[in-house]
Design an enzyme around this catalytic site. Structure first.
Site, short mmCIF file in Angstrom:
data_model
loop_
_atom_site.label_atom_id
_atom_site.label_comp_id
_atom_site.label_asym_id
_atom_site.label_seq_id
_atom_site.Cartn_x
_atom_site.Cartn_y
_atom_site.Cartn_z
CD GLU A 106 0.56 2.55 -2.58
OE1 GLU A 106 -0.21 2.88 -3.50
OE2 GLU A 106 0.56 3.09 -1.47
CB CYS A 130 -4.59 3.39 1.76
SG CYS A 130 -4.96 2.21 0.45
CB CYS A 133 -1.84 -0.06 -0.75
SG CYS A 133 -2.54 0.80 -2.16
O1 LIG Z 1 -2.05 3.95 -0.74
C1 LIG Z 1 -2.42 4.89 -1.46
C2 LIG Z 1 -3.27 5.87 -1.02
C3 LIG Z 1 -3.74 6.79 -1.90
N1 LIG Z 1 -3.37 6.75 -3.19
C4 LIG Z 1 -3.93 7.70 -4.13
C5 LIG Z 1 -5.43 7.68 -4.22
C6 LIG Z 1 -5.78 9.09 -4.57
O2 LIG Z 1 -5.70 9.24 -5.99
C7 LIG Z 1 -4.69 9.89 -3.89
C8 LIG Z 1 -5.09 10.43 -2.54
O3 LIG Z 1 -5.86 11.56 -2.74
P1 LIG Z 1 -6.10 12.65 -1.60
O4 LIG Z 1 -6.73 13.79 -2.35
O5 LIG Z 1 -4.77 13.01 -1.00
O6 LIG Z 1 -7.01 12.02 -0.59
O7 LIG Z 1 -3.62 9.00 -3.68
C9 LIG Z 1 -2.47 5.83 -3.64
O8 LIG Z 1 -2.10 5.79 -4.82
N2 LIG Z 1 -2.00 4.93 -2.75
ZN LIG Z 2 -3.69 2.43 -1.31
#
Ligand SMILES: O=c1ccn([C@H]2C[C@H](O)[C@@H](COP(=O)(O)O)O2)c(=O)[nH]1
Ligand SMILES: [Zn+2]
Length: 192
Positions: A106, A130, A133
């Site tokens: 994002e 997350c 973001c």
């Molecule tokens: O808002 C988000 C949350 C996570 N990501 C990315 C960051 C990491 O590269 C993966 C998550 O890895 P997991 O092994 O599933 O914990 O996703 C994102 O781009 N945006």
């Molecule tokens: Zn994020």
């Protein structure tokens, strides 16, 4: 042969709508991608650029004219080599895990935008954003989030994200694509 006929019938069924326009017959497909599958599909295609061995995330930002203004995926920052920084998440040392270093899809999309801003836009994203973001989404005045997976729903980062988004009045909804798979067939252009 049956296979060929089935394929031909399918094609005929696809071209099943006849429209009279200016007295002429005009045929068109009805199995074209709807807007939302298209935007989510673009997000998923962008995700395939990610080197994350666990979760490839793509994001596609769309304005109110249905125009794509930004695309991003999760990856390490510029000049932070994938050979130098870790993609693992299993280490006990936080410095040896990807989380310290990865730029989220994002954020990359927002930073890469080709418009003046993303105010009032919709964000199509593979995974629920997350908390970090969410802050940037809120501050950039994106109005809506359309996500596909909520696989980290139990994590505090996702809970905090939802709390902030709710507070900021940003709508979010889970998208169930009409097509569970979208196949890109590079040979198709040479058919018919
Ligand atoms: O808002 C988000 C949350 C996570 N990501 C990315 C960051 C990491 O590269 C993966 C998550 O890895 P997991 O092994 O599933 O914990 O996703 C994102 O781009 N945006
Ligand atoms: Zn994020």
């Amino acid at each position: 042969m049956t296979e060929i006929k089935e394929k031909a019938d399918k094609e005929l069924m696809k071209i099943n709508d006849l429209k009279i326009s200016n007295g002429e017959k005009c045929e068109y497909r009805t199995d074209y991608l709807n807007w939302e599958d298209y935007f989510m599909g673009i997000a998923f295609l962008a995700a395939q650029r990610s080197k994350d061995p666990a979760t490839q995330v793509g994001a596609c930002i769309v304005n109110d004219e249905m125009k794509i203004v930004a695309i991003g995926y999760n990856g390490f920052p510029i000049n932070c080599s994938d050979d130098k920084f870790p993609w693992t998440k299993e280490s006990n040392d936080p410095l040896e895990n990807k989380y310290m270093y990865v730029c989220h899809a994002e954020v990359n999309a927002i930073l890469n935008k080709n418009s003046f801003d993303v105010k009032g836009c919709s964000l199509y994203v593979a995974l629920f954003p997350c908390n970090e973001c969410a802050k940037i989404i809120i501050q950039s005045r994106i109005k809506e989030i359309v996500y596909l997976s909520d696989k980290h729903a139990d994590k505090p980062q996702t809970k905090a994200s939802k709390m902030m988004l709710d507070s900021a009045g940003i709508k979010y909804r889970q998208y169930k694509p009409k097509h569970s798979k979208i196949v890109i067939d590079f040979d198709k252009i040479n058919e018919n």
